[in-house]
Motif scaffolding. Structure first.
Motif, PDB file in Angstrom:
ATOM      1  N   LYS A  94      43.152  81.026  36.261  1.00  0.00           N
ATOM      2  CA  LYS A  94      44.379  80.306  36.613  1.00  0.00           C
ATOM      3  C   LYS A  94      44.072  78.809  36.728  1.00  0.00           C
ATOM      4  CE  LYS A  94      47.246  83.749  38.951  1.00  0.00           C
ATOM      5  NZ  LYS A  94      46.450  84.988  38.956  1.00  0.00           N
ATOM      6  N   ILE A  95      44.825  78.005  36.005  1.00  0.00           N
ATOM      7  CA  ILE A  95      44.607  76.556  36.046  1.00  0.00           C
ATOM      8  C   ILE A  95      44.878  76.017  37.447  1.00  0.00           C
ATOM      9  CG2 ILE A  95      45.643  74.364  35.266  1.00  0.00           C
ATOM     10  CD1 ILE A  95      45.405  75.397  32.408  1.00  0.00           C
ATOM     11  N   SER A  96      45.819  76.659  38.166  1.00  0.00           N
ATOM     12  CA  SER A  96      46.092  76.214  39.541  1.00  0.00           C
ATOM     13  C   SER A  96      44.854  76.337  40.422  1.00  0.00           C
ATOM     14  CB  SER A  96      47.245  77.029  40.143  1.00  0.00           C
ATOM     15  OG  SER A  96      46.912  78.410  40.165  1.00  0.00           O
ATOM     16  N   LEU A  97      43.965  77.299  40.106  1.00  0.00           N
ATOM     17  CA  LEU A  97      42.721  77.449  40.864  1.00  0.00           C
ATOM     18  C   LEU A  97      41.663  76.443  40.416  1.00  0.00           C
ATOM     19  CD1 LEU A  97      42.376  81.350  41.007  1.00  0.00           C
ATOM     20  CD2 LEU A  97      43.101  79.827  42.847  1.00  0.00           C
ATOM     21  N   LEU A  98      41.684  76.095  39.130  1.00  0.00           N
ATOM     22  CA  LEU A  98      40.655  75.194  38.605  1.00  0.00           C
ATOM     23  C   LEU A  98      40.955  73.721  38.889  1.00  0.00           C
ATOM     24  CD1 LEU A  98      39.913  76.802  35.114  1.00  0.00           C
ATOM     25  CD2 LEU A  98      38.547  76.967  37.199  1.00  0.00           C
ATOM     26  N   LYS A  99      42.237  73.405  39.078  1.00  0.00           N
ATOM     27  CA  LYS A  99      42.598  71.989  39.234  1.00  0.00           C
ATOM     28  C   LYS A  99      41.872  71.290  40.381  1.00  0.00           C
ATOM     29  CE  LYS A  99      46.850  71.157  36.705  1.00  0.00           C
ATOM     30  NZ  LYS A  99      48.321  71.157  36.714  1.00  0.00           N
ATOM     31  N   PRO A 100      41.670  71.950  41.537  1.00  0.00           N
ATOM     32  CA  PRO A 100      40.938  71.247  42.601  1.00  0.00           C
ATOM     33  C   PRO A 100      39.540  70.784  42.169  1.00  0.00           C
ATOM     34  CG  PRO A 100      42.003  73.195  43.477  1.00  0.00           C
ATOM     35  CD  PRO A 100      42.171  73.257  41.989  1.00  0.00           C
ATOM     36  N   SER A 101      38.926  71.489  41.228  1.00  0.00           N
ATOM     37  CA  SER A 101      37.561  71.131  40.831  1.00  0.00           C
ATOM     38  C   SER A 101      37.519  69.845  40.008  1.00  0.00           C
ATOM     39  CB  SER A 101      36.899  72.276  40.054  1.00  0.00           C
ATOM     40  OG  SER A 101      37.333  72.300  38.711  1.00  0.00           O
ATOM     41  N   THR A 102      38.688  69.367  39.536  1.00  0.00           N
ATOM     42  CA  THR A 102      38.672  68.119  38.766  1.00  0.00           C
ATOM     43  C   THR A 102      38.277  66.926  39.641  1.00  0.00           C
ATOM     44  OG1 THR A 102      41.066  67.835  39.114  1.00  0.00           O
ATOM     45  CG2 THR A 102      40.379  68.929  37.083  1.00  0.00           C
ATOM     46  N   LYS A 103      38.428  67.067  40.970  1.00  0.00           N
ATOM     47  CA  LYS A 103      37.952  65.998  41.867  1.00  0.00           C
ATOM     48  C   LYS A 103      36.430  65.862  41.763  1.00  0.00           C
ATOM     49  CE  LYS A 103      41.486  66.369  45.518  1.00  0.00           C
ATOM     50  NZ  LYS A 103      41.678  66.667  46.947  1.00  0.00           N
ATOM     51  N   ALA A 104      35.750  67.014  41.745  1.00  0.00           N
ATOM     52  CA  ALA A 104      34.290  66.997  41.605  1.00  0.00           C
ATOM     53  C   ALA A 104      33.897  66.544  40.202  1.00  0.00           C
ATOM     54  CB  ALA A 104      33.716  68.383  41.896  1.00  0.00           C
ATOM     55  N   LEU A 105      34.652  66.988  39.211  1.00  0.00           N
ATOM     56  CA  LEU A 105      34.375  66.613  37.826  1.00  0.00           C
ATOM     57  C   LEU A 105      34.416  65.102  37.656  1.00  0.00           C
ATOM     58  CD1 LEU A 105      33.966  67.366  34.826  1.00  0.00           C
ATOM     59  CD2 LEU A 105      36.445  67.623  34.644  1.00  0.00           C
ATOM     60  N   ALA A 106      35.390  64.458  38.304  1.00  0.00           N
ATOM     61  CA  ALA A 106      35.537  63.002  38.178  1.00  0.00           C
ATOM     62  C   ALA A 106      34.317  62.262  38.712  1.00  0.00           C
ATOM     63  CB  ALA A 106      36.799  62.554  38.907  1.00  0.00           C
ATOM     64  N   LEU A 107      33.664  62.833  39.714  1.00  0.00           N
ATOM     65  CA  LEU A 107      32.502  62.181  40.338  1.00  0.00           C
ATOM     66  C   LEU A 107      31.192  62.508  39.635  1.00  0.00           C
ATOM     67  CD1 LEU A 107      33.139  62.935  44.128  1.00  0.00           C
ATOM     68  CD2 LEU A 107      33.280  60.696  43.043  1.00  0.00           C
ATOM     69  N   SER A 108      31.192  63.584  38.848  1.00  0.00           N
ATOM     70  CA  SER A 108      29.920  64.152  38.397  1.00  0.00           C
ATOM     71  C   SER A 108      29.425  63.549  37.084  1.00  0.00           C
ATOM     72  CB  SER A 108      30.076  65.670  38.237  1.00  0.00           C
ATOM     73  OG  SER A 108      30.951  65.951  37.155  1.00  0.00           O
ATOM     74  N   CYS A 109      28.130  63.754  36.819  1.00  0.00           N
ATOM     75  CA  CYS A 109      27.547  63.328  35.544  1.00  0.00           C
ATOM     76  C   CYS A 109      27.245  64.528  34.645  1.00  0.00           C
ATOM     77  CB  CYS A 109      26.307  62.480  35.773  1.00  0.00           C
ATOM     78  SG  CYS A 109      25.093  63.174  36.901  1.00  0.00           S
ATOM     79  N   LYS A 110      27.000  65.698  35.237  1.00  0.00           N
ATOM     80  CA  LYS A 110      26.745  66.919  34.469  1.00  0.00           C
ATOM     81  C   LYS A 110      27.445  68.086  35.143  1.00  0.00           C
ATOM     82  CE  LYS A 110      22.049  65.561  33.138  1.00  0.00           C
ATOM     83  NZ  LYS A 110      20.621  65.933  33.190  1.00  0.00           N
ATOM     84  N   VAL A 111      27.744  69.110  34.330  1.00  0.00           N
ATOM     85  CA  VAL A 111      28.332  70.321  34.893  1.00  0.00           C
ATOM     86  C   VAL A 111      27.665  71.531  34.239  1.00  0.00           C
ATOM     87  CG1 VAL A 111      30.275  70.170  33.256  1.00  0.00           C
ATOM     88  CG2 VAL A 111      30.470  71.645  35.260  1.00  0.00           C
ATOM     89  N   SER A 112      27.310  72.484  35.081  1.00  0.00           N
ATOM     90  CA  SER A 112      26.766  73.762  34.607  1.00  0.00           C
ATOM     91  C   SER A 112      27.890  74.791  34.672  1.00  0.00           C
ATOM     92  CB  SER A 112      25.584  74.183  35.492  1.00  0.00           C
ATOM     93  OG  SER A 112      25.292  75.551  35.296  1.00  0.00           O
ATOM     94  N   ILE A 113      28.181  75.401  33.506  1.00  0.00           N
ATOM     95  CA  ILE A 113      29.226  76.422  33.417  1.00  0.00           C
ATOM     96  C   ILE A 113      28.530  77.767  33.266  1.00  0.00           C
ATOM     97  CG2 ILE A 113      31.265  77.203  32.131  1.00  0.00           C
ATOM     98  CD1 ILE A 113      31.432  74.347  30.958  1.00  0.00           C
ATOM     99  N   ARG A 114      28.730  78.667  34.226  1.00  0.00           N
ATOM    100  CA  ARG A 114      28.075  79.977  34.166  1.00  0.00           C
ATOM    101  C   ARG A 114      29.095  81.083  34.354  1.00  0.00           C
ATOM    102  NH1 ARG A 114      23.659  80.212  38.650  1.00  0.00           N
ATOM    103  NH2 ARG A 114      25.370  79.317  39.859  1.00  0.00           N
ATOM    104  N   THR A 115      28.855  82.205  33.677  1.00  0.00           N
ATOM    105  CA  THR A 115      29.675  83.396  33.913  1.00  0.00           C
ATOM    106  C   THR A 115      28.754  84.588  34.100  1.00  0.00           C
ATOM    107  OG1 THR A 115      29.892  83.669  31.514  1.00  0.00           O
ATOM    108  CG2 THR A 115      31.738  82.645  32.656  1.00  0.00           C
ATOM    109  N   ASP A 116      29.187  85.520  34.961  1.00  0.00           N
ATOM    110  CA  ASP A 116      28.393  86.733  35.149  1.00  0.00           C
ATOM    111  C   ASP A 116      29.068  87.897  34.424  1.00  0.00           C
ATOM    112  OD1 ASP A 116      30.471  87.593  36.766  1.00  0.00           O
ATOM    113  OD2 ASP A 116      29.342  87.508  38.641  1.00  0.00           O
ATOM    114  N   SER A 117      28.527  89.092  34.585  1.00  0.00           N
ATOM    115  CA  SER A 117      29.010  90.252  33.831  1.00  0.00           C
ATOM    116  C   SER A 117      30.448  90.619  34.187  1.00  0.00           C
ATOM    117  CB  SER A 117      28.084  91.450  34.056  1.00  0.00           C
ATOM    118  OG  SER A 117      28.025  91.762  35.436  1.00  0.00           O
ATOM    119  N   ARG A 118      30.916  90.191  35.375  1.00  0.00           N
ATOM    120  CA  ARG A 118      32.297  90.486  35.791  1.00  0.00           C
ATOM    121  C   ARG A 118      33.279  89.426  35.309  1.00  0.00           C
ATOM    122  NH1 ARG A 118      31.396  90.018  41.921  1.00  0.00           N
ATOM    123  NH2 ARG A 118      30.331  88.192  41.054  1.00  0.00           N
ATOM    124  N   GLY A 119      32.740  88.354  34.712  1.00  0.00           N
ATOM    125  CA  GLY A 119      33.605  87.262  34.287  1.00  0.00           C
ATOM    126  C   GLY A 119      33.848  86.221  35.354  1.00  0.00           C
TER     127      GLY A 119
END
Length: 277
Positions: free
Chosen positions: A219-244
């Motif tokens: 849900k984009i509504s859940l991901l939108k808060p993370s854009t605050k961290a994205l704006a400050l960051s230089c790198k991002v690690s994207i990980r998924t587990d077997s459950r998604g």
């Protein structure tokens, strides 16, 4: 002058020469009023949650602070994060950019307030913030041994995606695969679907470890808060587990060049079965 001349009264105390090194990282997880704080000898972890689907953690290592003392194995308390940020920024951004607000913070234990001493230009402000009974935080059981796919991306790549895709869409679909399209971000809005692909040899990708093809929607509504961290960051690690389940770990460099981490955990949308689109 030491505000903590009686520091043995505090189960947790710390000091910072530049309060922005703390306030900026806390702003990156400030999407709900209340947060749980965990202090150990390693540093301070602050956790914010939403509806059992999203958890954000800010990790501020002990080495970021000029002083950092924890007198028990672990000190846990819950606090109004909105009020804490208001106190930390009480002097504003500083009329002169070079001006730093110094912070000393102490907590005497269960039932006591969190006491803040903020000093700028010889002016000291004391704030006391009521603490609350700690609540049990969600355990997303996100285990590194269960991670199927992991991509480390320069943050500008994800910022570009969020600006180009249709963020008014309900969902962001993430495909991670050892084969083409490698990393694909998709939205499905009223104007149609949009896709953004990143080849694994893209200049924006620093590490690519994908063991199997996975497609999940969040849900984009859940991901939108993370854009605050994205704006400050230089790198991002994207990980998924077997459950998604999705882990977005943002590497943030503070004003003194030190590294902090902000991590968001997000559960996949259960209405989409793997392979559907």
């Amino acid at each position: 002058m030491s505000f903590f001349s009686q520091s043995d009264e505090y189960v947790f105390s710390c000091s910072l020469d530049n309060v922005r090194n703390l306030s900026n990282i806390l702003k990156a997880i400030h999407f709900k009023d209340h947060a749980s704080c965990f202090a150990t000898s390693n540093g301070l972890k602050v956790t914010v949650e939403n509806a059992k689907c999203l958890q954000a953690n800010a990790f501020i290592q002990a080495g970021i602070f000029q002083e950092f003392n924890v007198r028990e194995d672990s000190v846990v308390f819950r606090i109004n994060l909105t009020v804490l940020l208001d106190c930390l920024t009480i002097f504003g951004a500083g009329a002169v950019p070079a001006t730093c607000t110094a912070l000393k913070m102490g907590y005497r234990g269960y039932g006591h307030p969190l006491t803040l001493f903020l000093e700028e230009g010889g002016v000291v402000t004391v704030c006391k913030i009521l603490t609350q009974e700690p609540e049990e935080t969600l355990d997303f059981d996100f285990c590194s041994t269960d991670v199927l796919n992991k991509i480390i991306l320069q943050s500008e790549g994800l910022r570009e995606a969020f600006s180009e895709l249709d963020m008014s869409s309900d969902f962001l679909q993430i495909t991670m695969s050892p084969d083409k399209p490698y990393l694909r971000l998709s939205t499905f809005g009223n104007a149609g679907s949009a896709h953004l692909d990143y080849p694994k040899d893209s200049d924006l990708i620093e590490a690519f470890h994908c063991s199997q093809t996975q497609t999940n929607r969040y849900k984009i509504s859940l991901l939108k808060p993370s854009t605050k961290a994205l704006a400050l960051s230089c790198k991002v690690s994207i990980r998924t587990d077997s459950r998604g389940f999705l882990s977005l770990q943002y590497m943030v460099r503070n004003e003194d060049g030190q590294i902090c981490f902000v991590e968001y955990y997000c559960s996949p949308d259960e209405d989409l079965q793997e392979g559907d689109s």
